[in-house]
Design a protein around this motif. Structure first.
Motif, short mmCIF file in Angstrom:
data_model
loop_
_atom_site.label_atom_id
_atom_site.label_comp_id
_atom_site.label_asym_id
_atom_site.label_seq_id
_atom_site.Cartn_x
_atom_site.Cartn_y
_atom_site.Cartn_z
N LEU A 10 52.46 51.38 34.85
CA LEU A 10 51.66 50.58 34.47
C LEU A 10 51.57 49.56 35.61
O LEU A 10 52.49 49.04 36.35
N GLU A 11 50.44 49.15 36.15
CA GLU A 11 50.61 48.38 37.46
C GLU A 11 49.57 47.26 37.05
O GLU A 11 48.49 47.21 36.56
N GLY A 12 49.92 46.25 37.76
CA GLY A 12 49.18 44.77 37.44
C GLY A 12 48.53 44.21 38.57
O GLY A 12 49.20 44.10 39.44
N ARG B 78 41.94 39.39 31.66
CA ARG B 78 43.37 39.31 32.26
C ARG B 78 44.23 38.91 30.79
O ARG B 78 43.81 38.40 29.90
N VAL C 190 47.38 38.29 34.51
CA VAL C 190 47.56 39.44 35.13
C VAL C 190 46.49 40.73 34.54
O VAL C 190 46.38 40.37 33.13
N CYS C 191 45.94 41.58 35.10
CA CYS C 191 45.06 42.48 34.60
C CYS C 191 45.79 43.88 34.82
O CYS C 191 46.08 44.27 35.94
N ASP C 192 46.59 44.37 33.75
CA ASP C 192 47.26 45.68 33.88
C ASP C 192 46.19 46.71 33.90
O ASP C 192 45.39 46.86 33.02
N GLU C 193 46.80 47.78 34.95
CA GLU C 193 46.02 49.10 34.77
C GLU C 193 46.77 50.33 34.25
O GLU C 193 47.67 50.57 35.01
N GLU C 194 46.59 50.61 32.99
CA GLU C 194 47.41 51.57 32.47
C GLU C 194 47.02 52.99 32.72
O GLU C 194 45.91 53.34 32.51
#
Length: 548
Positions: free
Chosen positions: A326-328, A298, A317-321
């Motif tokens: 870009l979602e976290g 994170r 937060v862990c961002d999913e790119e």
């Protein structure tokens, strides 16, 4: 030997690349920084007109993130400085200063002449010398439109005994940066990492500097061993003996192609240790491999040092790119790192012991009293109980807080067999806790963790918080709410998707558009934000959804 030599070559190569990038970035960002320097100078000229210290009792600070929250070294007070707020169209950066009295649960705003200019993502360290001092280094200032950035390389000290700011002008310090980390190691401040960003380029650092509190001088440390890769926003805590610091995690990004960037969340851990004295002083990096259950990857987590030197980590937060999105996933969990044992511990709140004792007495009441029947009666619901509350913000957004409390049977099934007897006596009522967030401010005083503000996102909307919590790190029973989140203070202005509209707004000096644009903007802002608290024994899940 071959492997060691190869690693050293990689480190030197990375340093050369960083030096070239910094030189290139410096040229491109010079014009941008000159524009922002003029704006910063305006703020400073206004502050220069203040000649007296003015202290005013006030409500809690406004919503913000990336400020600094420090424990006063001599008093039972907390010190909050700076930070930023973004409402969807405009970025606000602060240099206001607040003192929180722990015993009185009250805030005071302190206006001191000649303060540092507005900034966020800086670092502050409180020391006890000279009646108490707060040292502040670096950080960034963003233009109101959020498109230009100025990175500070200045060093300030707030003399707490005399309530005066002083700008320390010592040569040889780190370059302008934000997102770095600073910690006290014996009689010196250590600064590590950070980043510098312009509209075109960015660079991340892995260098480390030392500022002597005795000689008021900077020096760049020459460190042997394999250093952490360049990064910002890591965890940096002093070792118990003060001989060094421990680095954990952080974030960096690379430009793969012209318009494609890839972010990396780091989860490795390093020890920077000092050996020898004075001219014989040597610094060495070494990699740590802690045991236990370390946090999932994170960024944006909050950190503070608790009792016995244990590092406390909260949220993030862990961002999913993806290519264009870009979602976290935001967190509100707690982890402790014990430097002595080199071990991570996930934490779980124990609940109020007084309530548990009351339940035990109710269970043992075999006379069939009404109180016991109500708690343990056969007609008690076994399914989850749902509580819903709606709050309307000023911009028309409906915030729905939905709390799902598991029933007795459902809770019992989630308990491990070795803890079943203890947990059956626990109070099943939901514990209060901060919502998941990143970039919150945290510090420890009197063995208690204090947590202020931060942000979370729902879709394209950012919620900046002004709530305030406290957790006793000795008891680890429950969070105490000092300031509740007020949804009515939230403001979000959707940006116009039309380039023509943007140009008209810029030509008008940022003035609001016509009636049609205002009506459209109001319609865009009217959405529904649902906040779901789903709780089971020993686990809390926070789900955010937005509908229209």
């Amino acid at each position: 030997m071959g492997k060691k030599g190869k690693n050293e070559k990689k480190v030197k190569g990375a340093e050369k690349t960083a030096a070239k990038m910094e030189k290139k970035l410096s040229k491109r960002s010079k014009r941008e920084e000159e524009d922002l320097e003029a704006l910063i100078a305006e703020f400073q000229s206004l502050d220069a007109k203040k000649t007296q210290v003015v202290e005013t009792a006030c409500p809690p600070p406004s919503a913000r993130l990336s400020a600094s929250l420090s424990a006063h070294p001599e008093k039972d007070e907390l010190i909050l400085f700076g930070g930023e707020f973004f409402n969807g169209k405009k970025t606000y950066v602060y240099n206001d200063l607040f003192f929180y009295n722990i015993k009185k649960n009250s805030w005071v705003k302190s206006e001191i002449p000649n303060p540092p200019p507005p900034r966020c993502s800086h670092q502050a360290v409180a020391v006890s010398q000279g009646g108490g001092q707060l040292w502040v280094f670096g950080g960034e200032f963003a233009s109101p439109n959020g498109e230009q950035f100025y990175h500070y390389k200045d060093l300030w000290v707030l003399h707490l005994a005399t309530h005066t700011w002083e700008n320390i002008k010592a040569p040889g310090g780190p370059s302008g940066r934000s997102g770095h980390r600073m910690a006290l190691s014996k009689r010196q401040l250590l600064v590590f990492g950070g980043f510098h960003e312009s509209t075109r380029d960015f660079i991340y650092y892995s260098d480390i500097y030392s500022f002597s509190l005795d000689t008021f001088s900077w020096s760049r440390l020459s460190v042997s061993g394999v250093a952490p890769s360049p990064r910002s926003a890591c965890q940096m805590t002093s070792t118990l003996d003060g001989s060094g610091v421990i680095i954990y995690g952080g974030y960096s990004k690379l430009r793969l192609k012209k318009d494609i960037e890839k972010g990396t969340i780091h989860s490795d851990m390093f020890l920077l240790k000092q050996e020898g004295k004075d001219s014989q002083e040597k610094w060495t990096w070494s990699r740590l491999s802690p045991s236990g259950n370390k946090p999932p990857p994170r960024s944006g987590f909050s950190m503070a040092v608790g009792p016995a030197g244990r590092a406390v980590l909260f949220g993030g937060v862990c961002d999913e790119e993806e290519e264009e999105t870009l979602e976290g996933d935001f967190y509100n969990d707690l982890y402790l790192y014990d430097a002595v044992k080199n071990r991570w511990y996930p934490t779980q709140l124990r609940g109020n012991k007084l309530d548990k004792k009351k339940r035990r007495r109710g269970k043992k009441d075999e006379a069939g009293g009404e109180a016991a029947d109500k708690e343990q009666g056969e007609d008690a619901p076994t399914g989850p109980t749902e509580v819903i509350k709606e709050i309307v913000t000023e911009d028309g957004t409906v915030m729905t807080i939905k709390e799902v409390i598991p029933g007795a049977q459902e809770a019992e099934e989630a308990i491990d067999e070795d803890e079943e007897e203890e947990e059956e006596d626990a109070d099943d009522s939901a514990l209060v806790e901060p919502c998941p967030r990143s970039s919150a401010m945290a510090t420890v005083r009197q063995g208690k963790l204090f947590l202020y503000g931060g942000m979370f996102e729902v879709g394209s909307r950012q919620f900046t918080l002004n709530d305030f919590y406290c957790l006793d790190l000795h008891k680890m029973d429950q969070w105490e709410v000092l300031v509740e989140m007020d949804p009515k203070t939230q403001e979000w202005l959707e940006e116009s998707e039309s380039e023509d509209d943007d140009e008209e707004e810029e030509a008008a000096g940022g003035a609001e558009g016509g009636e049609e644009e205002e009506e459209e903007s109001d319609e865009e802002r009217k959405g529904f934000l649902s906040i779901y608290f789903v709780r089971t024994v020993g686990f809390s899940l926070f789900v955010l959804t937005e509908t229209t």
